[in-house]
Each structure stands twice: as structure tokens, then as C-alpha cells.
Design a protein around this motif. Structure first.
Motif, PDB file in Angstrom:
ATOM      1  N   GLU A  85      -0.014  33.848  21.037  1.00  0.00           N
ATOM      2  CA  GLU A  85       0.176  33.387  19.864  1.00  0.00           C
ATOM      3  C   GLU A  85      -1.206  32.295  19.465  1.00  0.00           C
ATOM      4  N   SER A  86      -1.031  31.651  20.340  1.00  0.00           N
ATOM      5  CA  SER A  86      -2.445  30.621  20.077  1.00  0.00           C
ATOM      6  C   SER A  86      -3.767  31.127  19.951  1.00  0.00           C
ATOM      7  N   ARG A  87      -4.001  32.229  20.889  1.00  0.00           N
ATOM      8  CA  ARG A  87      -5.220  32.866  20.603  1.00  0.00           C
ATOM      9  C   ARG A  87      -5.388  33.596  19.243  1.00  0.00           C
ATOM     10  N   GLU A  88      -4.305  34.190  18.849  1.00  0.00           N
ATOM     11  CA  GLU A  88      -4.160  34.605  17.423  1.00  0.00           C
ATOM     12  C   GLU A  88      -4.469  33.760  16.344  1.00  0.00           C
ATOM     13  N   LEU A  89      -3.906  32.391  16.509  1.00  0.00           N
ATOM     14  CA  LEU A  89      -4.280  31.585  15.564  1.00  0.00           C
ATOM     15  C   LEU A  89      -5.394  30.692  15.422  1.00  0.00           C
ATOM     16  N   LEU A  90      -6.309  31.013  16.717  1.00  0.00           N
ATOM     17  CA  LEU A  90      -7.267  30.413  16.827  1.00  0.00           C
ATOM     18  C   LEU A  90      -8.647  31.224  16.762  1.00  0.00           C
ATOM     19  N   ARG A  91      -8.249  32.558  16.380  1.00  0.00           N
ATOM     20  CA  ARG A  91      -9.181  33.638  16.253  1.00  0.00           C
ATOM     21  C   ARG A  91     -10.192  33.289  15.299  1.00  0.00           C
ATOM     22  N   ASP A  92     -10.184  32.611  14.319  1.00  0.00           N
ATOM     23  CA  ASP A  92     -11.056  32.283  13.295  1.00  0.00           C
ATOM     24  C   ASP A  92     -10.887  31.237  12.386  1.00  0.00           C
ATOM     25  N   PRO A  93     -11.394  29.936  12.525  1.00  0.00           N
ATOM     26  CA  PRO A  93     -12.567  29.922  13.565  1.00  0.00           C
ATOM     27  C   PRO A  93     -12.190  30.018  14.889  1.00  0.00           C
ATOM     28  N   PHE A  94     -13.058  30.321  15.816  1.00  0.00           N
ATOM     29  CA  PHE A  94     -12.371  30.425  17.146  1.00  0.00           C
ATOM     30  C   PHE A  94     -12.564  29.071  17.803  1.00  0.00           C
ATOM     31  N   ASP A  95     -11.556  29.111  18.679  1.00  0.00           N
ATOM     32  CA  ASP A  95     -11.604  27.787  19.591  1.00  0.00           C
ATOM     33  C   ASP A  95     -10.651  28.293  20.875  1.00  0.00           C
ATOM     34  N   ASP A  96     -11.452  27.747  22.045  1.00  0.00           N
ATOM     35  CA  ASP A  96     -11.071  28.224  23.172  1.00  0.00           C
ATOM     36  C   ASP A  96      -9.536  27.603  23.688  1.00  0.00           C
ATOM     37  N   VAL A  97      -8.314  28.303  23.882  1.00  0.00           N
ATOM     38  CA  VAL A  97      -7.225  27.677  24.295  1.00  0.00           C
ATOM     39  C   VAL A  97      -7.497  26.740  25.572  1.00  0.00           C
ATOM     40  N   VAL A  98      -7.964  27.133  26.649  1.00  0.00           N
ATOM     41  CA  VAL A  98      -8.181  26.312  27.541  1.00  0.00           C
ATOM     42  C   VAL A  98      -8.867  25.182  27.538  1.00  0.00           C
ATOM     43  N   TRP A  99     -10.087  25.286  26.854  1.00  0.00           N
ATOM     44  CA  TRP A  99     -10.929  24.155  26.626  1.00  0.00           C
ATOM     45  C   TRP A  99     -10.131  23.024  25.780  1.00  0.00           C
ATOM     46  N   MET A 100      -9.282  23.465  24.894  1.00  0.00           N
ATOM     47  CA  MET A 100      -8.599  22.608  24.008  1.00  0.00           C
ATOM     48  C   MET A 100      -7.603  21.613  24.812  1.00  0.00           C
ATOM     49  N   ARG A 101      -7.422  21.850  25.813  1.00  0.00           N
ATOM     50  CA  ARG A 101      -6.727  21.092  26.978  1.00  0.00           C
ATOM     51  C   ARG A 101      -7.282  19.620  27.029  1.00  0.00           C
ATOM     52  N   ARG A 102      -8.478  19.658  27.023  1.00  0.00           N
ATOM     53  CA  ARG A 102      -9.353  18.501  27.270  1.00  0.00           C
ATOM     54  C   ARG A 102      -9.809  17.911  26.120  1.00  0.00           C
ATOM     55  N   VAL A 103      -9.166  18.323  24.699  1.00  0.00           N
ATOM     56  CA  VAL A 103      -9.742  17.632  23.604  1.00  0.00           C
ATOM     57  C   VAL A 103      -8.413  16.974  22.778  1.00  0.00           C
ATOM     58  N   ALA A 104      -8.732  16.002  22.425  1.00  0.00           N
ATOM     59  CA  ALA A 104      -7.858  15.333  21.598  1.00  0.00           C
ATOM     60  C   ALA A 104      -7.799  15.692  19.928  1.00  0.00           C
ATOM     61  N   PHE A 105      -8.921  15.086  19.642  1.00  0.00           N
ATOM     62  CA  PHE A 105      -9.438  15.147  18.091  1.00  0.00           C
ATOM     63  C   PHE A 105     -10.973  15.936  18.007  1.00  0.00           C
ATOM     64  N   CYS A 106     -10.855  16.626  16.752  1.00  0.00           N
ATOM     65  CA  CYS A 106     -12.081  17.138  16.629  1.00  0.00           C
ATOM     66  C   CYS A 106     -12.518  16.448  15.117  1.00  0.00           C
ATOM     67  N   LEU A 107     -13.625  15.517  15.245  1.00  0.00           N
ATOM     68  CA  LEU A 107     -13.660  14.677  13.994  1.00  0.00           C
ATOM     69  C   LEU A 107     -15.069  14.906  13.610  1.00  0.00           C
ATOM     70  N   PRO A 108     -15.426  14.503  12.442  1.00  0.00           N
ATOM     71  CA  PRO A 108     -16.755  14.405  11.661  1.00  0.00           C
ATOM     72  C   PRO A 108     -17.571  13.572  12.433  1.00  0.00           C
ATOM     73  N   GLU A 109     -18.903  14.075  12.727  1.00  0.00           N
ATOM     74  CA  GLU A 109     -19.804  13.255  13.523  1.00  0.00           C
ATOM     75  C   GLU A 109     -19.894  11.968  12.957  1.00  0.00           C
ATOM     76  N   VAL A 110     -20.082  11.830  11.533  1.00  0.00           N
ATOM     77  CA  VAL A 110     -20.646  10.709  11.154  1.00  0.00           C
ATOM     78  C   VAL A 110     -19.547   9.433  11.145  1.00  0.00           C
ATOM     79  N   ASP A 111     -18.347  10.008  11.225  1.00  0.00           N
ATOM     80  CA  ASP A 111     -17.441   8.945  11.428  1.00  0.00           C
ATOM     81  C   ASP A 111     -17.154   8.585  13.105  1.00  0.00           C
ATOM     82  N   VAL A 112     -17.493   9.255  13.832  1.00  0.00           N
ATOM     83  CA  VAL A 112     -17.545   9.114  15.317  1.00  0.00           C
ATOM     84  C   VAL A 112     -18.770   7.906  15.617  1.00  0.00           C
ATOM     85  N   THR A 113     -19.786   8.541  14.959  1.00  0.00           N
ATOM     86  CA  THR A 113     -21.136   7.787  15.329  1.00  0.00           C
ATOM     87  C   THR A 113     -21.025   6.453  14.690  1.00  0.00           C
TER      88      THR A 113
END
Length: 227
Positions: free
Chosen positions: A191-219
Motif C-alpha cells: 500500500e505504501s509503494r502504491e501511494l508513493l508511486r508518483d512522485p516516487f519516494d522509496d519506502v525503506v529510505w523514508m525510515r531515515r527521513v523525518a521531514f522533506c522541507l523547502p531548501e530556502v527555509d532549511v538554509t
């Protein structure tokens, strides 16, 4: 500020988790059963007072064997999230990392930020972040900003893939027999792979990620943070 009274966002987030919109069958099951999820809700600006409350809450959840959620319903922007991360990393119990986007991901300028909490036994727990933002993976676009993690150790007899010294939700002992556990695992992955199909995000990789944030705000808030 936090209160003993239940904030309305807690029930809303519990229902969102129980709906299955995360793609995780384990989260769906536990959110629907009493006593498996605990909440700490903070409605003021993130501050040293918040920081001082987090470790006790997470350690209490560890002792109670519940899945803790730190709920921040007043945080609305990426910049506020990055300010929260900057506050957390002032404590030796919290660590911020940056993950490289995996091959196959859509080209983007967002920053994949990892967040780790050191539990009393020295394991580093990977935090799962949630936020109502388009830069987040679709399975993490919750109605509120929240942090969640497994505060225990590597306790799942049916899972042995976590690196040494690291834990994620997959390391929680679900109490399920192996057949039932593996069936839920396979359903969640599908189900996760289906939901993350487009745009693609790797399910296993996401275990290491808390937030995906705009670069300008992080910088702007964390100019020294590097991959």
C-alpha cells in the motif's frame, strides 16, 4: 501550552492514522485500539520549556510500551518546523541529519531532514515527521505537524534489518505471531509503494527521513546543515 485536557487535534490525528492514509497497516491497527498511542500536545511557540518536557514524555511512553506522538497543531509553516529542529538539536539527546535523495526520486530542491532521539539505552531512534505540506511524502501529509518514534530498543523478533544502534517503528514488538506480522508487513509495503508511486519516494529510505522541507527555509534557519 500542554494540558491534561485532551486537545481536539489528538482525536483528529488518531482518526487520520486509523484511516490507513499512511499506508501502514500497523499504524492503522494500533491507532484504532485503546492504549497503544500516547500524545503530548504543545500549543505554544517551541521553547526551552517544550524541550524540557519531551525527554520525560518519551521515556514515560517507553515504560508504558506506547507509541508516542508529539503534536504541534499551531505550527503551520516549513520555517517554523526548521526552527523547531534548531531548538531540538541544542539538546544532546537529539541529532539532525540530511539524507541524499535516492536514485529514482523525482528531481527536487527540497531537503530531506532526518531526526534522531537517543533513548536511555543509547539506541538512536529515527523520528517519523508529519506535516500538512506539499513537500512531504504523501503518506506523511497529516492534518498537523507531529513527531513520532519508537522509544524502545530492537525488540521485534520478526524484524532484524535495523543497523546496529538504530531503531525505527519496525523494531517495536507488536505481539503478533510471525505469520500475522509478515502479512501486515507485506500489506503495508504494497500500500505504501502504491501511494508513493508518483512522485516516487522509496519506502525503506523514508525510515531515515523525518521531514522533506523547502531548501530556502532549511538554509535560512540551519545554514551549517549539510548532507
Amino acid at each position: 501550552m500542554d494540558s491534561d485536557a485532551q486537545h481536539p487535534s489528538e482525536d483528529y490525528l488518531r482518526r487520520w492514522l486509523g484511516s490507513g492514509l499512511t499506508g501502514c497497516s500497523f499504524a492503522k491497527s494500533f491507532a484504532r485500539r485503546a492504549g497503544h498511542v500516547s500524545f503530548f500536545t504543545w500549543v505554544d511557540e517551541p521553547s526551552d520549556e517544550l524541550l524540557g518536557n519531551l525527554d520525560p514524555f518519551l521515556e514515560r511512553s517507553r515504560g508504558e510500551r506506547t507509541f508516542p506522538f508529539v503534536l504541534l497543531p499551531r505550527i503551520r509553516t516549513a520555517r517554523q518546523i526548521v526552527s523547531l529542529l534548531a531548538l531540538l538539536r541544542t539538546s544532546e539527546r537529539w541529532e539532525i541529519t540530511v539524507a541524499e535523495w535516492p536514485s529514482g526520486s523525482a528531481t527536487r530542491s527540497d531537503v530531506a531532514v532526518g531526526l534522531l532521539w537517543k533513548n536511555p539505552n543509547g539506541f538512536r531512534a529515527a523520528v517519523m515527521g508529519f506535516a500538512p505540506m506539499g513537500s512531504m511524502p504523501v503518506t506523511r501529509r497529516a492534518p498537523y505537524v507531529a513527531l513520532a518514534l519508537w522509544p524502545g530498543d530492537q525488540e521485534n523478533p520478526h524484524f532484524d534489518k535495523s543497523p546496529t544502534g538504530l531503531v525505527s517503528f519496525a523494531d517495536a514488538n507488536t505481539g503478533l505471531a510471525k505469520d500475522a506480522h509478515d502479512k501486515l508487513w507485506a500489506t503495508s509495503a504494497k500500500e505504501s509503494r502504491e501511494l508513493l508511486r508518483d512522485p516516487f519516494d522509496d519506502v525503506v529510505w523514508m525510515r531515515r527521513v523525518a521531514f522533506c522541507l523547502p531548501e530556502v527555509d532549511v538554509t535560512r534557519e540551519l545554514p551549517d546543515l549539510r548532507a
